[in-house]
Each structure stands twice: as structure tokens, then as C-alpha cells.
Enzyme design. Structure first.
Site, mmCIF file in Angstrom:
data_model
loop_
_atom_site.group_PDB
_atom_site.id
_atom_site.type_symbol
_atom_site.label_atom_id
_atom_site.label_comp_id
_atom_site.label_asym_id
_atom_site.label_seq_id
_atom_site.Cartn_x
_atom_site.Cartn_y
_atom_site.Cartn_z
ATOM 1 N N GLU A 346 0.843 -1.200 0.000
ATOM 2 C CA GLU A 346 0.000 0.000 0.000
ATOM 3 C C GLU A 346 0.878 1.250 0.000
ATOM 4 O O GLU A 346 0.584 2.231 -0.663
ATOM 5 C CB GLU A 346 -0.922 0.019 1.231
ATOM 6 C CG GLU A 346 -2.008 1.097 1.182
ATOM 7 C CD GLU A 346 -1.556 2.472 1.625
ATOM 8 O OE1 GLU A 346 -2.136 3.473 1.171
ATOM 9 O OE2 GLU A 346 -0.599 2.588 2.408
ATOM 10 N N HIS A 446 4.032 7.453 9.711
ATOM 11 C CA HIS A 446 5.238 7.359 8.870
ATOM 12 C C HIS A 446 6.504 7.847 9.585
ATOM 13 O O HIS A 446 7.434 8.313 8.927
ATOM 14 C CB HIS A 446 5.061 8.130 7.547
ATOM 15 C CG HIS A 446 3.991 7.559 6.658
ATOM 16 N ND1 HIS A 446 3.739 8.026 5.397
ATOM 17 C CD2 HIS A 446 3.110 6.525 6.834
ATOM 18 C CE1 HIS A 446 2.755 7.326 4.844
ATOM 19 N NE2 HIS A 446 2.354 6.420 5.702
HETATM 20 ZN ZN LIG Z 1 -1.549 2.887 5.717
#
Ligand SMILES: [Zn+2]
Length: 483
Positions: A346, A446
Site C-alpha cells: 500500500e 510514517h
Molecule cells: Zn496505511
């Protein structure tokens, strides 16, 4: 002032009226339509209630997330950890009695290298000093020479400013896109709006800078917290080194740039290796009456490499797995097939979901619905849903089951509510995403801080309950959800 008084008076009157009323008898659940009653008979509602209670008392999803993050670790596409996670999830789903297939797909294999930077010249510099810049490479970034490159920095606040500078003032420079993540929007519950506004510079900025001859591109980290953490993420291939600096460092560079020339020494040495083999893990709990009809429950297995990908998105995988585990525990069989999918890639381009949509397009007319959980692990409020108004109304009895812990909202969207289910959604498959309290999601998203400790076990259980109840409802209501 006068408005405040009016509001106060109005509230007082309401309160007085409420107190004067004789309590009316409890009328049970809100009135249901004939279609709702037909689709959700009492036995099904009882099963949904049991599923909810089991999930709220179950730490299966948490144990899966703990294994994926603490024992396997970061699961970047193409990495040995991503493969280990595929094997692990496949084996766990087999233990639950699911028919498991691995869907092979070529995925990018990019490996992070050294990443350092310092400002070597700037206005007001005290002799003998430099300024360290904290940054990280964006996914797919190319490398600088091993000993780095030196270039002047130009700061822009948007694409218009970049284009106004033109090639003459951009060529040979490092471009910094200093685009703020709107914290007020995030604090007010619109964190994905804030993300969307800023993330397009991460996605498209480096390419736009490269097109004007920039030697490297940096973006202000797309994130919500001020702990000098860089946030990595996908960026369209630009052919130049591309990184994200922390919000603090973006501000520093920007302040100095307003005063004059800023020169940077930048070293990023990631490597792009040949494409690797990755796999979507697909586990089917076959339907007892309509096995050809499919309800997808899913999350993505790959993650970024700085943290261990707990909230993005081991949580989603754990929650989808638990939808099957709870049914196994209760000995329940859905009428339609409940398909658990742990998507690959993804984060680095979406090769996994593209492969699924290529391989399964013919089955999409029989895909009754698809759910993805990919916005963290915080308290669920309900679902984002790209479904018809009629379908939304029909799902009300299932949502009512989730009302006891506040996960009963249905927010209509006109965009796919999950990256991996977007192709299905575009093909007309009703698509749902778990709608979560996203206020803290972009603090860690992230970054190196996306680790297991960010997950509150009770909130993860709530997400598992929402996924399990909605997945089973869609798979066992009398008629397929209308499109
Ligand atoms: Zn994700």
C-alpha cells in the site's frame, strides 16, 4: 453577549420542559423499516451482539499487532520482514480454518541509506558553526553522491511560487516545499483534510522541482507533532534525491532564507534494488449459502521502515484477522464468504491492490462490500462509506449494535474510503472504512514513533468489534447490500 444570554435562556427553557414532562415508556430500538426487519431478523441481531461482546473482550488483534511489530518489525515492500509477515498471517488464518491463498505480485524494493544534512552557509552565521538538519529520505528517492552534494536552497510555500521562480532560479538548487500541516483542522477532527492539503507536495513536489532542474527536493514533514520527527512517505519518482525535513528544520531554513542565501550539504544514499516478489494474503471463510458472494475485511501488511508500522497498518491487519477469529470462537458461519485480505505494497505504490483488481475484476459483481481499516487504531466512531443512501439506511440495525461504544456513525463519502479498496469502490462495490478519532494519528504517521505502545488495547478491541460486526452483518443479512 446577547446571543450567549439567548442560548442560555433557550437551554433553561428546554431543561425546564424536560423536567416537567412525565417520563414516556421505553419504546425499544428506533423504529425499523420492513426492509431492515427482513434483512436483520432477531437471530442475526443476537449473533451481532455476541460478536461485539466477544471482540470487546478479546486481545487477539493486539497479539497479532504485537507479533507483526515487535517480533517481525518494519515491513517495507520487498523486505525480508514483509515476507515474514505474509507467511505469519497466512499461517494464522489457516489456524482459523480459512482457505488461504497468496497472490503473487512484483513490488518495489527500495532500501534506506545514510541520511544527513547541514546548513553550511547562511545569513548571520557565526564563524566555525553549521546547523544540523534532521531529515529522512522519501520512498523511492534516488541517492546523492556518497559524500553528499552542496547546493543553495530555495524555499517555496506552494506550486505557484515554484513556477513563478522558473527554471532560472530553481536549476541547480535544492527546493524546500514549506507547506504547513494545518494543526487546527486536525485538532477539530479534520486531520485527513489537513493531511490531504499538505501531502500533495510530498507526492508531487519533488517531480515538479526536478522538472525545473532542481538537484534535490525537500518537503516539510506532513505531520502534526512538534518533536523534531521527520515523516517519510511515498513520492512520485522524480529522478532526484527527495527527503522530508522536520517541521522545526523547515521553519529554521525558512527563517534563514528570508534573510539571505542558505547553502546545504545533503547526503541521502538509498538504493533502488530490482523489484521483489510480494504477496497479498487472502483468507476465505466460505459462505454457507452464497459462497460466491464476497465481503472483504482488510488492512495492509506492508509499512514504512522508520518505525514498526503499528498504527499504519498492523492494526488494520489485526482487526481484519480478528473478524474471522471471533466467528471461529463463536462457531458462527456467515451466509456469504468473509474474505480477510492483508494487502501488500500500500505504501510504496499500491501494487498489491492493483494486482487484486486485475485478477478479480470478474468477481467484482459478486463482491457485496469491502471494508478497510487504514487510519490507525484509535477509538472508532463508525464508518466512512461510499454506498448508496438506500444501502446506508439498510445498515442501521448493524450500526445500532455498535452504538453502545459509540461506533454507530455512518459518514457518506464520495471518494473511496481506503486506498486498497479504491479500485473496487470505483467499480461500484460498496466500500467502507472504519472512521476513527484521527486527532493524534498524524503525530506518529510514517515516523520512527509508529510503534506498538501507540495502540490502546481497548481502542483496538473496539475497532475489531466494529469490523467483525459490520463484516458479519454484510455477509449474513438476507439480501446483498444494494449498490
Ligand atoms: Zn496505511
Amino acid at each position: 453577549m446577547s446571543r450567549l444570554i439567548t442560548v442560555f435562556l433557550f437551554c433553561s427553557i428546554l431543561l425546564a420542559q424536560t423536567q416537567q414532562q412525565t417520563p414516556s415508556p421505553y419504546r425499544g430500538a428506533p423504529q425499523t423499516t420492513a426492509a431492515q426487519q427482513e434483512n436483520f431478523p432477531p437471530e442475526l441481531l443476537n449473533e451481532l451482539e455476541s460478536i461485539k461482546l466477544s471482540a470487546l473482550a478479546d486481545d487477539y488483534a493486539y497479539h497479532q499487532v504485537a507479533h507483526l511489530t515487535d517480533n517481525i518489525g518494519p515491513r517495507l515492500s520487498g523486505s525480508p520482514q514483509a515476507k515474514a509477515a505474509v507467511d505469519y498471517v497466512a499461517e494464522e488464518l489457516r489456524k482459523l480454518g480459512l482457505e488461504v491463498q497468496l497472490e503473487e505480485v512484483k513490488v518495489p524494493h527500495w532500501v534506506r541509506g545514510a541520511e544527513t544534512a547541514e546548513l553550511t552557509e547562511y545569513a548571520g552565521q557565526v564563524p566555525g558553526t553549521t546547523q544540523k538538519i534532521v531529515l529522512t529520505a522519501l520512498g523511492g528517492s534516488t541517492a546523492t553522491p556518497v559524500d553528499g552534494l552542496n547546493a543553495d536552497v530555495v524555499v517555496v510555500n506552494n506550486f505557484d511560487e515554484l513556477h513563478a521562480l522558473g527554471r532560472e532560479k530553481v536549476a541547480g538548487k535544492i527546493v524546500l516545499f514549506n507547506v504547513l500541516f494545518d494543526k487546527q483542522k486536525a485538532a477539530a477532527g479534520l486531520s485527513f483534510v489537513a493531511y490531504g492539503e499538505a501531502v500533495r507536495y510530498r507526492g508531487a513536489g519533488p517531480k515538479a522541482a526536478a522538472d525545473l532542474g532542481a538537484v534535490a527536493a525537500l518537503v516539510r514533514s506532513v505531520g502534526n507533532a512538534d518533536y523534531r520527527l521527520p515523516h517519510t512517505g511515498y513520492s512520485a519518482p522524480a529522478g532526484i534525491p527527495a527527503g522530508a525535513v522536520t517541521a522545526e528544520d523547515a521553519d529554521l531554513i525558512s527563517r534563514l532564507f528570508m534573510q539571505g542565501k542558505v547553502r546545504m550539504h545533503l547526503t541521502l544514499t538509498p538504493q533502488k534494488l530490482p523489484d521483489a516478489t510480494g504477496y497479498n494474503v487472502i483468507g476465505d471463510l466460505k459462505g454457507s449459502e452464497h459462497p460466491e458472494q464476497i465481503v472483504v475485511v482488510s488492512g495492509h501488511l506492508d509499512s514504512w521502515d522508520l518505525g514498526t508500522g503499528a498504527i499504519d497498518d498492523a492494526a488494520g491487519v489485526g482487526v481484519a484477522m480478528e473478524a474471522a477469529e471471533v466467528l471461529h470462537q463463536l462457531g458462527l458461519h456467515p451466509k456469504r464468504t468473509l474474505r480477510v485480505i492483508a494487502w501488500i505494497d500500500e505504501e510504496s505504490g499500491g501494487a498489491g491492490s492493483r494486482a487484486y483488481s486485475t485478477d478479480h475484476t470478474n468477481e467484482f459483481p459478486h463482491h457485496v462490500a469491502a471494508i478497510e481499516c487504514d487510519t490507525g487504531a484509535a477509538h472508532p466512531l463508525g464508518f466512512d462509506a461510499r454506498i448508496s443512501a438506500g444501502a446506508a439506511e439498510l445498515l442501521r440495525p448493524a450500526l445500532n449494535v455498535l452504538q453502545s461504544f459509540g461506533a454507530n456513525a455512518l459518514q457518506p463519502t464520495n471518494y473511496p474510503p481506503g486506498a486498497d479498496i479504491s479500485a473496487m469502490s470505483e467499480a461500484g462495490v460498496p466500500a467502507l472504512g472504519i472512521l476513527q478519532d484521527g486527532r493524534s494519528y498524524f503525530n506518529y504517521h510514517h515516523t520512527a514513533a509508529d510503534t506498538l505502545d501507540k495502540i490502546v488495547p481497548m481502542e483496538l478491541r473496539e475497532n475489531a468489534a466494529a469490523m467483525a460486526v459490520m463484516g458479519y452483518a454484510l455477509a449474513s443479512m438476507k439480501n446483498p447490500l444494494p449498490r
